[in-house]
Design a protein around this motif. Structure first.
Motif, PDB file in Angstrom:
ATOM      1  N   VAL A 120     -35.550  13.416   3.037  1.00 59.14           N
ATOM      2  CA  VAL A 120     -35.982  14.714   3.564  1.00 59.14           C
ATOM      3  C   VAL A 120     -35.748  14.770   5.068  1.00 59.14           C
ATOM      4  N   THR A 121     -35.995  13.661   5.771  1.00 60.39           N
ATOM      5  CA  THR A 121     -35.779  13.609   7.221  1.00 60.39           C
ATOM      6  C   THR A 121     -34.308  13.833   7.566  1.00 60.39           C
ATOM      7  N   GLN A 122     -33.395  13.260   6.767  1.00 58.20           N
ATOM      8  CA  GLN A 122     -31.962  13.444   7.010  1.00 58.20           C
ATOM      9  C   GLN A 122     -31.568  14.919   6.895  1.00 58.20           C
ATOM     10  N   VAL A 123     -32.059  15.578   5.857  1.00 54.88           N
ATOM     11  CA  VAL A 123     -31.759  17.006   5.659  1.00 54.88           C
ATOM     12  C   VAL A 123     -32.383  17.838   6.782  1.00 54.88           C
ATOM     13  N   GLN A 124     -33.576  17.467   7.178  1.00 54.43           N
ATOM     14  CA  GLN A 124     -34.301  18.170   8.234  1.00 54.43           C
ATOM     15  C   GLN A 124     -33.544  18.077   9.560  1.00 54.43           C
ATOM     16  N   GLN A 125     -33.059  16.886   9.889  1.00 56.40           N
ATOM     17  CA  GLN A 125     -32.306  16.697  11.132  1.00 56.40           C
ATOM     18  C   GLN A 125     -31.002  17.475  11.119  1.00 56.40           C
ATOM     19  N   LEU A 126     -30.363  17.512   9.947  1.00 55.10           N
ATOM     20  CA  LEU A 126     -29.123  18.289   9.837  1.00 55.10           C
ATOM     21  C   LEU A 126     -29.396  19.771  10.072  1.00 55.10           C
ATOM     22  N   LEU A 127     -30.505  20.271   9.518  1.00 52.35           N
ATOM     23  CA  LEU A 127     -30.844  21.677   9.680  1.00 52.35           C
ATOM     24  C   LEU A 127     -31.048  22.026  11.157  1.00 52.35           C
ATOM     25  N   ILE A 128     -31.747  21.158  11.886  1.00 50.46           N
ATOM     26  CA  ILE A 128     -31.942  21.394  13.324  1.00 50.46           C
ATOM     27  C   ILE A 128     -30.591  21.448  14.029  1.00 50.46           C
ATOM     28  N   LEU A 171     -11.828  15.466  10.244  1.00 52.84           N
ATOM     29  CA  LEU A 171     -11.747  15.416   8.781  1.00 52.84           C
ATOM     30  C   LEU A 171     -11.489  14.000   8.292  1.00 52.84           C
ATOM     31  N   PHE A 172     -10.659  13.261   9.018  1.00 53.34           N
ATOM     32  CA  PHE A 172     -10.333  11.878   8.633  1.00 53.34           C
ATOM     33  C   PHE A 172     -11.586  10.995   8.673  1.00 53.34           C
ATOM     34  N   VAL A 173     -12.333  11.107   9.759  1.00 51.95           N
ATOM     35  CA  VAL A 173     -13.552  10.304   9.904  1.00 51.95           C
ATOM     36  C   VAL A 173     -14.579  10.701   8.844  1.00 51.95           C
ATOM     37  N   GLY A 174     -14.709  12.000   8.577  1.00 51.30           N
ATOM     38  CA  GLY A 174     -15.653  12.473   7.562  1.00 51.30           C
ATOM     39  C   GLY A 174     -15.324  11.946   6.176  1.00 51.30           C
ATOM     40  N   LYS A 175     -14.036  11.909   5.850  1.00 53.98           N
ATOM     41  CA  LYS A 175     -13.609  11.450   4.531  1.00 53.98           C
ATOM     42  C   LYS A 175     -13.910   9.962   4.333  1.00 53.98           C
ATOM     43  N   ILE A 176     -13.692   9.172   5.371  1.00 56.46           N
ATOM     44  CA  ILE A 176     -13.950   7.729   5.269  1.00 56.46           C
ATOM     45  C   ILE A 176     -15.456   7.453   5.263  1.00 56.46           C
ATOM     46  N   GLY A 177     -16.204   8.233   6.040  1.00 54.08           N
ATOM     47  CA  GLY A 177     -17.633   7.963   6.202  1.00 54.08           C
ATOM     48  C   GLY A 177     -18.501   8.367   5.026  1.00 54.08           C
ATOM     49  N   MET A 295     -23.069  13.938  10.700  1.00 54.71           N
ATOM     50  CA  MET A 295     -24.372  14.027  10.053  1.00 54.71           C
ATOM     51  C   MET A 295     -24.291  14.525   8.615  1.00 54.71           C
ATOM     52  N   ILE A 296     -23.326  15.399   8.336  1.00 50.98           N
ATOM     53  CA  ILE A 296     -23.257  16.046   7.019  1.00 50.98           C
ATOM     54  C   ILE A 296     -23.113  15.048   5.867  1.00 50.98           C
TER      55      ILE A 296
END
Length: 577
Positions: A120-128, A171-177, A295-296
């Motif tokens: 829940v904290t992860q989703v909350q931080q993303l929302l902020i 996009l490259f970093v997001g795909k690997i992460g 973060m996503i």
């Protein structure tokens, strides 16, 4: 993720306010480079001090307006995110409260704790982050491109090279992460599980001198999580230097080409300064978007885990035709009941039939794992029987609402459970509106009144978490008092006298007879002395009833019962029965 964000509907109005404020912030930021350009090209070049002061004052006012809008937007978005996090925790907790034991086993206690807290904290931080950046970044990027082209279309061609490289890097970093972020949450579950087991079982760990073993087990899980986190951070750490390199190379290219244009007289210095600022705004908006991409993945993994809990449909629920009223009171009956645990090949219980009338006591005895506690779990509908019927007061329990069923059951579990608070609050767990007289009466029957009085604050005495400031016998007696205070139609004791000495056990059972005159009593026990006076004794072996009757009858007719009795009673006691 989007599925969870649909739950933001109650926050629609403050979200609109945040969007308006962020629009104001974006407009003020975008207009400042143009005003700076005017100061340089008209005020400084033309040596017009009054013009510089005038435009400078406008810039200060715009900056103040943008700053105030940003501060208020941050405050509101934080409140929205905190409220949303609170709502998500409530949704997960409320959903878990509806789960049967089968669903609880499927998800796991440690995993539920992680999903309610860390996920829940992860989703909350993303929302902020989204509220603070996701609106500003695209607007700044689009409007910045427009203003840059308007300032100098030729120089804007540099963006055609820089922007695609930046976007592809993100996009490259997001795909690997993404896969590693998902793995992090699973590994965090494992750490929580080991930590929870170690803390709750600390006495066993120390008694068997297994501290080093538990330490190694925890370190293995901890290092596994750490290694994965380091790999994720290494991937992320590549992104920011790469973006800054591209940003600086773009700036150098603009200054180099702009110098030629200024030298040729096709561009003014102020326009070059404004253009550089617009490009910086565009690039920084992409950097902000890259932070979201960092973060996503982790928040998406967390959102997926939360959604899986919310998507679970409890198997044991009230039906449309569930009833709340009974024809008679204090009767419990099993009719050819069989049960198999989810995924099990064989039945845990097979063809169980018996009836307990008001004022009668039926005891259940058998070897470990024979299915004794499972019978009680079926009555409470922690699990549902796979075959047969269980009737409470003449009504199939599957046709009753869960609320009405459990309100009519006084259940004392095998492991006495007390909640942090006071003794009074724990007793009122059985009956919220219980009077002091009722609490005193229930505690006297449960043989707990004396030790409660010996406490400095009596019924107001503090109960620590798990009742750790009480002995095993005291916890059992308080649990029994909590059940007695309900005055239910059915009392169920799951080996609830095991921590009591024989004298207290006998006194408690004698006092219970007066309380259960109009109720059915079901006792699961290991000790013969606890159950030998029962009206009916069921002997369970491998999920089947292998003997049924009174104590003396079973000593003569049931080999399993006779074997249990022989292991607990002396030869003289058996001969005198």
């Amino acid at each position: 993720m989007l599925k969870l964000f649909k739950k933001l509907k109650p926050y629609s109005f403050p979200l609109i306010i945040v969007v308006i404020l962020l629009l104001i912030q974006t407009v003020t930021q975008l207009y400042l480079p143009t005003m700076l350009s005017k100061i340089v090209d008209k005020g400084i070049v033309g040596k017009d001090v009054s013009y510089i002061e005038k435009i400078g004052m406008y810039m200060i006012l715009l900056t103040l307006l943008g700053g105030i809008a940003t501060a208020i937007a941050s405050f509101i978005s934080s409140k929205i995110a905190m409220g949303f996090g609170r709502d998500l925790r409530r949704y997960v907790f409320t959903k878990a409260e509806t789960f049967s034991l089968a669903e609880m086993d499927k998800v796991g206690t440690a995993s539920l704790i992680t999903r309610t807290t860390n996920d829940v904290t992860q989703v909350q931080q993303l929302l902020i982050t989204i509220l603070n950046m996701m609106i500003v970044a695209p607007l700044t990027c689009i409007a910045g491109i427009y203003m840059a082209i308007k300032t100098n279309a030729n120089l804007s061609l540099i963006l055609l090279v820089a922007m695609p490289v930046v976007i592809l890097s993100i996009l490259f970093v997001g795909k690997i992460g993404m896969p590693r972020f998902k793995a992090m949450q699973v590994k965090l579950d494992k750490i929580n599980k080991i930590l929870r087991e170690n803390l709750t079982g600390i006495r066993v760990v120390r008694a068997f001198n297994k501290q080093n073993f538990e330490k190694e087990r925890f370190e293995e899980a901890n290092f596994d999580f750490t290694d994965n986190a380091i790999k994720v951070n290494k991937i992320i750490s590549i992104l920011m230097p790469l973006l800054m390199l591209l940003l600086n190379l773009t700036s150098v290219s603009i200054i180099w080409l702009g110098a030629y244009k200024i030298n040729s007289g096709s561009m003014e210095v102020g326009n070059l300064m404004a253009f550089i600022q617009y490009v910086m705004q565009i690039m920084f908006s992409l950097v902000m978007i890259s932070m979201l991409f960092i973060m996503i993945p982790r928040a998406a993994a967390s959102a997926d885990r939360i959604n899986k809990v919310l998507a679970i449909e409890p198997t044991i629920v009230d039906t449309e035709n569930s009833i709340t009223e009974f024809n008679d009171k204090g009767t419990l009956e099993f009719k050819n009941v069989s049960f198999a645990f989810p995924g099990a090949e064989n039945n845990a219980l097979s063809n169980i039939s018996f009836k307990v009338k008001p004022g009668e006591t039926t005891a259940i005895i058998g070897g470990t794992g024979s299915g004794k506690s499972t019978i009680l779990n079926l009555v409470s509908r922690f699990y549902d029987s796979t075959e047969g019927e269980i009737l409470l007061n003449g009504t199939n329990i599957k046709n009753l609402t869960l609320d009405s069923l459990r309100k009519n059951i006084g259940f004392v579990p095998q492991k006495a459970v007390l909640f942090s608070g006071t003794i009074e609050e724990n007793l009122k767990y059985g009956k919220p509106d219980a009077t002091m007289d009722e609490m005193i009466h229930a505690s006297k029957v449960a043989q707990s009144y004396d030790f409660i009085l010996n406490k400095e604050d009596g019924f107001k005495s503090i109960v620590e978490q798990g009742g750790r400031n009480f002995s095993g016998g005291q916890k059992q007696r308080l649990s029994i008092a909590r059940a007695i205070i309900r005055k239910p139609d059915v009392y169920m004791f799951d080996d609830s006298f095991s921590a009591l000495d024989f004298k207290t056990d006998a006194k408690l059972r004698a006092a219970l007879k007066g309380e259960t005159a109009n109720s059915a009593v079901l006792i699961v026990a290991q000790r013969i002395n606890t159950i030998k006076d029962a009206d009916n004794i069921l002997v369970i072996n491998e999920g089947k009833i292998v003997g049924q009757g009174k104590h003396k009858e079973l000593l003569e007719t049931c080999d399993v019962y006779k074997e249990i009795a022989s292991s607990q009673l002396s030869k003289e006691e058996l001969e005198n029965e």
